[in-house]
Scaffold this active site. Structure first.
Site, PDB file in Angstrom:
ATOM      1  CG  HIS A   1      27.324  10.158 -32.451  1.00  0.00           C
ATOM      2  ND1 HIS A   1      27.431  11.352 -31.630  1.00  0.00           N
ATOM      3  CD2 HIS A   1      28.231   9.558 -32.003  1.00  0.00           C
ATOM      4  CE1 HIS A   1      27.889  11.417 -30.988  1.00  0.00           C
ATOM      5  NE2 HIS A   1      28.831  10.864 -31.509  1.00  0.00           N
TER       6      HIS A   1
ATOM      7  CG  ASP B   1      23.705  11.220 -29.546  1.00  0.00           C
ATOM      8  OD1 ASP B   1      23.814  11.002 -30.665  1.00  0.00           O
ATOM      9  OD2 ASP B   1      24.163  10.656 -28.542  1.00  0.00           O
TER      10      ASP B   1
ATOM     11  CG  ASP C   1      32.145  12.496 -29.632  1.00  0.00           C
ATOM     12  OD1 ASP C   1      31.420  11.725 -31.372  1.00  0.00           O
ATOM     13  OD2 ASP C   1      32.286  12.325 -28.107  1.00  0.00           O
TER      14      ASP C   1
ATOM     15  CD  GLU D   1      28.256   7.100 -29.939  1.00  0.00           C
ATOM     16  OE1 GLU D   1      28.661   6.034 -30.330  1.00  0.00           O
ATOM     17  OE2 GLU D   1      27.927   8.074 -29.100  1.00  0.00           O
ATOM     18  CD  GLU D   2      27.949  11.107 -27.225  1.00  0.00           C
ATOM     19  OE1 GLU D   2      28.675  10.061 -26.592  1.00  0.00           O
ATOM     20  OE2 GLU D   2      29.011  11.675 -27.881  1.00  0.00           O
TER      21      GLU D   2
ATOM     22  CD  GLU E   1      32.014   8.540 -32.716  1.00  0.00           C
ATOM     23  OE1 GLU E   1      32.425   9.932 -32.065  1.00  0.00           O
ATOM     24  OE2 GLU E   1      30.700   7.944 -32.023  1.00  0.00           O
TER      25      GLU E   1
ATOM     26  CG  HIS F   1      31.832  12.817 -23.741  1.00  0.00           C
ATOM     27  ND1 HIS F   1      31.753  11.271 -23.083  1.00  0.00           N
ATOM     28  CD2 HIS F   1      32.092  13.172 -24.970  1.00  0.00           C
ATOM     29  CE1 HIS F   1      31.378  11.089 -24.504  1.00  0.00           C
ATOM     30  NE2 HIS F   1      30.955  12.102 -25.676  1.00  0.00           N
TER      31      HIS F   1
HETATM   32 ZN   LIG Z   1      30.987  10.511 -30.623  1.00  0.00          ZN
END
Ligand SMILES: [Zn+2]
Length: 392
Positions: free
Chosen positions: A72, A74, A104, A136-137, A164, A357
């Protein structure tokens, strides 16, 4: 542009394009398409609103079964996080590359884009398809059309690697997840006259108690010790409602999620939850014509359960040089969607989900080098039909 950019150069550019989840993503898509176009066929898959685009980037013949590299583009927002450096400017300190998305999962995207010239030079008999999703998040919301496009290729791919962050370890399984937001609407009134009102907080409290009982049942139910905890979980994340003690609340909102283990009877659990929601709605409606329960599904992705002895798992292990048995992960990915589409799928990529994150997210130079090496081995293999090198 035919100059071959390095993984770090590409990662620097990717990090400088914020590409935060749930926003238009034309900037990051335009950059990736620009980097890929000299070496690959770039297919754009815009969403219905036209403000998000997924990319399917292919090298080699579509008519032959190929390899999917999935990511992903994003990243999660940075608001309120105490970053040491600008999260949108790659900062290299002591072998670590800091920036939002480095783990990520823009690190993996950068490795894959940097490998496109090698894939092209290999004139592959086994095509390589790079599948890049968005949003995706917020619950794998931007992968549906992309997974469908991959599954509808003239030859169904043989294996999908979702990059990932696993520290380049091969992972074969994760739990599935469904999230809900329920909003109870009642009727307000004076707290001295509750018999004339409908209490939305009470309605959700009863529902929450039922969900907690179901969570206890799940804990006592099917087990898979490949996971921690080894059973399905049902978690209530928030309940909000009411504003004053002397007023009957006419609105309350609750969010909850189910994380299911592969192979368990998830449809039966979902039916139990639906029955509880129907019961709560019927109880509200019986008290006042305007009372109701509104249900939104926030996110849903299926579990991943590739067999530990699958030949595809052994193939990815050979690519990485990691010969430990393939493990499981606690977090969810788009891998379950590819597996559900009939494509054997593994998760393996640079970085660590524990760094994702958060402030000062980073990926190691050594981790990117290991991913570059995996993709170089893949570029060498795809010269030949995959039947020659994916064996049971
Ligand atoms: Zn991810």
């Amino acid at each position: 542009m035919n100059k071959q950019a390095s993984t770090e150069e590409i990662l620097g550019k990717l990090v400088s394009i914020p590409s935060i989840t749930d926003r238009a993503n034309e900037d990051v898509v335009a950059y990736i398409a620009h980097v890929a176009a000299p070496f690959a066929r770039v297919r754009r898959l815009p969403n219905a609103a036209g403000d998000r685009t997924a990319l399917l980037i292919s090298v080699g013949p579509d008519e032959r079964p190929g390899i999917v590299l999935s990511a992903h583009t994003d990243v999660v927002a940075v608001a309120g996080q105490p970053w040491t450096s600008d999260p949108f400017a790659l900062d290299v300190r002591e072998g670590r590359l800091y920036g939002r998305g480095t783990s990520d999962m823009k690190g993996f995207v950068a490795c894959v884009l940097a490998a496109l010239p090698a894939f092209a030079a290999a004139q592959p008999q086994t095509p390589v398809h790079v599948a890049l999703s968005y949003d995706e998040e917020i619950g794998c919301k931007g992968a549906g059309d992309l997974v469908a496009a991959v599954a509808a290729l003239p030859a169904r791919p043989l294996v999908c690697i979702v990059g990932e962050p696993t520290g380049m370890k091969v992972k074969r399984a994760h739990k599935g997840k469904t999230g809900w937001r329920v909003t109870a609407r009642g009727r307000t009134g004076h707290s001295a006259l509750p018999h004339l009102a409908v209490n939305a907080v009470t309605a959700l409290a009863r529902l929450a108690a039922g969900l907690a009982d179901l969570a206890d049942d799940l804990k006592a139910g099917a087990r898979d010790h490949a996971f921690d905890p080894p059973y399905a979980t049902l978690h209530i994340g928030s309940i909000h409602g009411g504003g004053a003690l002397n007023v009957v609340p006419d609105r309350a909102v609750m969010e909850f999620e189910l994380r299911s283990i592969p192979g368990s009877d998830t449809p039966a659990v979902l039916r139990s939850i639906d029955a509880m929601l129907d019961g709560a709605r019927a109880a509200l409606k019986a008290q006042a014509p305007e009372a109701d329960l509104m249900v939104e599904e926030l996110s849903a992705y299926p579990a991943l359960a590739t067999a530990a002895d699958a030949p595809e798992a052994a193939m990815v292990a050979r690519l990485t040089g990691d010969n430990a048995p393939p493990g499981t992960i606690a977090f969810g990915t788009e891998a379950g969607l590819y597996a559900e589409a009939g494509i054997p799928t593994l998760v393996c990529g640079p970085g660590d989900i524990a760094r994702a994150h958060k402030a000062d997210e980073w990926v190691g130079r050594d981790e990117l080098a290991a991913c570059d090496a995996m993709l170089a081995r893949l570029a060498d293999l795809v010269r030949r039909p995959a039947a020659d090198w994916i064996t049971a």
